[in-house]
Design a protein around this motif. Structure first.
Motif, PDB file in Angstrom:
ATOM      1  N   SER A 140     -23.483  -1.620 144.608  1.00 19.51           N
ATOM      2  CA  SER A 140     -22.436  -1.112 143.721  1.00 19.51           C
ATOM      3  C   SER A 140     -22.876   0.130 142.956  1.00 19.51           C
ATOM      4  N   GLY A 141     -24.172   0.475 143.050  1.00 21.65           N
ATOM      5  CA  GLY A 141     -24.675   1.639 142.327  1.00 21.65           C
ATOM      6  C   GLY A 141     -24.500   1.456 140.831  1.00 21.65           C
ATOM      7  N   ALA A 142     -23.983   2.497 140.173  1.00 24.31           N
ATOM      8  CA  ALA A 142     -23.805   2.443 138.720  1.00 24.31           C
ATOM      9  C   ALA A 142     -22.383   2.039 138.337  1.00 24.31           C
ATOM     10  N   THR A 143     -21.618   1.514 139.272  1.00 22.24           N
ATOM     11  CA  THR A 143     -20.268   1.052 138.983  1.00 22.24           C
ATOM     12  C   THR A 143     -20.296  -0.455 138.707  1.00 22.24           C
ATOM     13  N   VAL A 144     -19.743  -0.854 137.581  1.00 23.32           N
ATOM     14  CA  VAL A 144     -19.725  -2.274 137.238  1.00 23.32           C
ATOM     15  C   VAL A 144     -18.282  -2.736 137.095  1.00 23.32           C
ATOM     16  N   GLU A 145     -18.033  -3.965 137.497  1.00 21.32           N
ATOM     17  CA  GLU A 145     -16.714  -4.568 137.337  1.00 21.32           C
ATOM     18  C   GLU A 145     -16.779  -5.564 136.196  1.00 21.32           C
ATOM     19  N   VAL A 146     -15.919  -5.386 135.219  1.00 21.83           N
ATOM     20  CA  VAL A 146     -15.919  -6.260 134.052  1.00 21.83           C
ATOM     21  C   VAL A 146     -14.502  -6.743 133.777  1.00 21.83           C
ATOM     22  N   ALA A 147     -14.428  -7.852 133.058  1.00 20.74           N
ATOM     23  CA  ALA A 147     -13.131  -8.400 132.652  1.00 20.74           C
ATOM     24  C   ALA A 147     -13.100  -8.493 131.141  1.00 20.74           C
ATOM     25  N   GLY A 148     -11.954  -8.188 130.569  1.00 24.81           N
ATOM     26  CA  GLY A 148     -11.816  -8.216 129.119  1.00 24.81           C
ATOM     27  C   GLY A 148     -10.374  -8.333 128.703  1.00 24.81           C
ATOM     28  N   PRO A 149     -10.072  -7.975 127.483  1.00 26.61           N
ATOM     29  CA  PRO A 149      -8.696  -8.123 126.974  1.00 26.61           C
ATOM     30  C   PRO A 149      -7.669  -7.285 127.715  1.00 26.61           C
ATOM     31  N   ASP A 150      -8.102  -6.216 128.377  1.00 23.12           N
ATOM     32  CA  ASP A 150      -7.162  -5.366 129.125  1.00 23.12           C
ATOM     33  C   ASP A 150      -7.152  -5.706 130.616  1.00 23.12           C
ATOM     34  N   GLY A 151      -7.726  -6.841 130.994  1.00 24.62           N
ATOM     35  CA  GLY A 151      -7.810  -7.211 132.399  1.00 24.62           C
ATOM     36  C   GLY A 151      -9.127  -6.752 133.012  1.00 24.62           C
ATOM     37  N   SER A 152      -9.157  -6.615 134.329  1.00 22.49           N
ATOM     38  CA  SER A 152     -10.373  -6.199 135.031  1.00 22.49           C
ATOM     39  C   SER A 152     -10.452  -4.685 135.113  1.00 22.49           C
ATOM     40  N   ARG A 153     -11.674  -4.165 134.991  1.00 21.30           N
ATOM     41  CA  ARG A 153     -11.901  -2.727 135.079  1.00 21.30           C
ATOM     42  C   ARG A 153     -13.144  -2.456 135.906  1.00 21.30           C
TER      43      ARG A 153
END
Length: 305
Positions: free
Chosen positions: A197-210
């Motif tokens: 994924s390199g320096a790209t991270v997938e996170v989840a929070g109050p605005d959904g997934s990013r």
């Protein structure tokens, strides 16, 4: 020909990767070991070992024979112990593979306690971050963090660990507070080298997934070095809780953007997909499962007393 003795010699020769080492361990000469393996090859009408001046490796048939022979020897040892009234005794060599960071921080202590409890067991704990081939490398058990499982293995889930962003108070004091997910893009991101994924991270929070593309001039293939780098104020990092929970508890690090996190990391116990597991392996699996819940930053599904 003593087939059972021949299997014992063949198995140890392959595990040690050296005829001389096998001979020394078994108390015979190297020519004797060589003759016994040659006789076994004649009896089976198949070549088991490839020999050169510098290499000693099993053929494909030899590797298959080794796996089945080792299982037979282990079943015999277990049956013998049971017949002698020693079924509660754990003995023999157990080879365990585990991730470097988790192993150095937590697993080696658990393993040492297991060895103390069982005076007749010997454990070889090999720490690295690659996915080993359990059968090819003679590993009885592997502890793995996430990732796909090999087709030739089965697994038992032990625990999960949250993953989130952390930084040192000094770093935040120098570079400014991080209050919004988009603020991350102006900070140095320390990441594990070689991740697809390199320096790209997938996170989840109050605005959904990013999916957040972060920048950073430093990456390293060591969880412990990432931990130290964050402590030294080099930047922020996405880490599993087991790696930094003690530092969060004492204030050395702080969690940033606490409402955002990545998918939890699953800790699994992986072993070859065969019907039989030696007693020492079963005992270690049960012991590890009972002890892992005490590791800070890991959450198990076991009911607490």
């Amino acid at each position: 020909m003593d087939v059972f003795r021949s299997m014992q010699i063949m198995v140890r020769a392959i595990e040690l990767g050296n005829l001389s080492a096998a001979a020394r361990e078994l108390g015979v000469t190297q020519p004797t070991v060589s003759k016994i393996i040659a006789a076994l090859e004649r009896d089976l009408a198949v070549r088991l070992i490839e020999r050169t001046t510098t290499k000693f490796t099993p053929t494909e048939a030899g590797q298959r024979f080794y796996e089945r022979a080792k299982q037979i020897l282990e079943e015999y040892a277990d049956a013998r112990a049971d017949a002698c009234g020693l079924s509660a005794q754990v003995a023999g060599l157990l080879r365990v593979n585990a991730p470097l960071g988790l192993g150095e921080m937590h697993l080696h202590r658990i393993t040492q306690c297991f060895v103390r409890l069982h005076p007749k067991v010997e454990v070889e704990l090999v720490l690295n971050d690659r996915f080993v081939d359990l059968v090819e490398e003679g590993v009885d058990l592997a502890i793995r963090l996430g990732g796909a499982l090999p087709a030739s293995a089965v697994a038992r889930d032990l625990a999960t660990s949250e993953r989130f962003f952390v930084a040192s108070p000094d770093y935040l004091a120098q570079h400014g507070a991080i209050e919004h997910i988009d603020d991350l893009q102006r900070h140095e991101f320390i990441r594990f080298a070689w991740l697809e994924s390199g320096a790209t991270v997938e996170v989840a929070g109050p605005d959904g997934s990013r999916h957040i593309a972060l920048r950073g001039r430093y990456s390293i293939n060591s969880a412990l070095s990432i931990r130290q780098s964050v402590c030294d104020g080099w930047g922020i990092a996405m880490t599993p809780a087991w790696l930094v929970q003690d530092l969060l508890d004492d204030g050395t690090l702080v969690r940033i953007l606490p409402r955002w996190q990545a998918a939890a990391q699953t800790l699994r116990l992986v072993y070859p997909s065969r019907r039989y597991q030696p007693m020492r392996a079963r005992a270690f699996m049960d012991y590890l499962e009972s002890e892992i819940e005490a590791v800070p930053g890991l959450t198990t599904s076991r009911p607490r007393c």
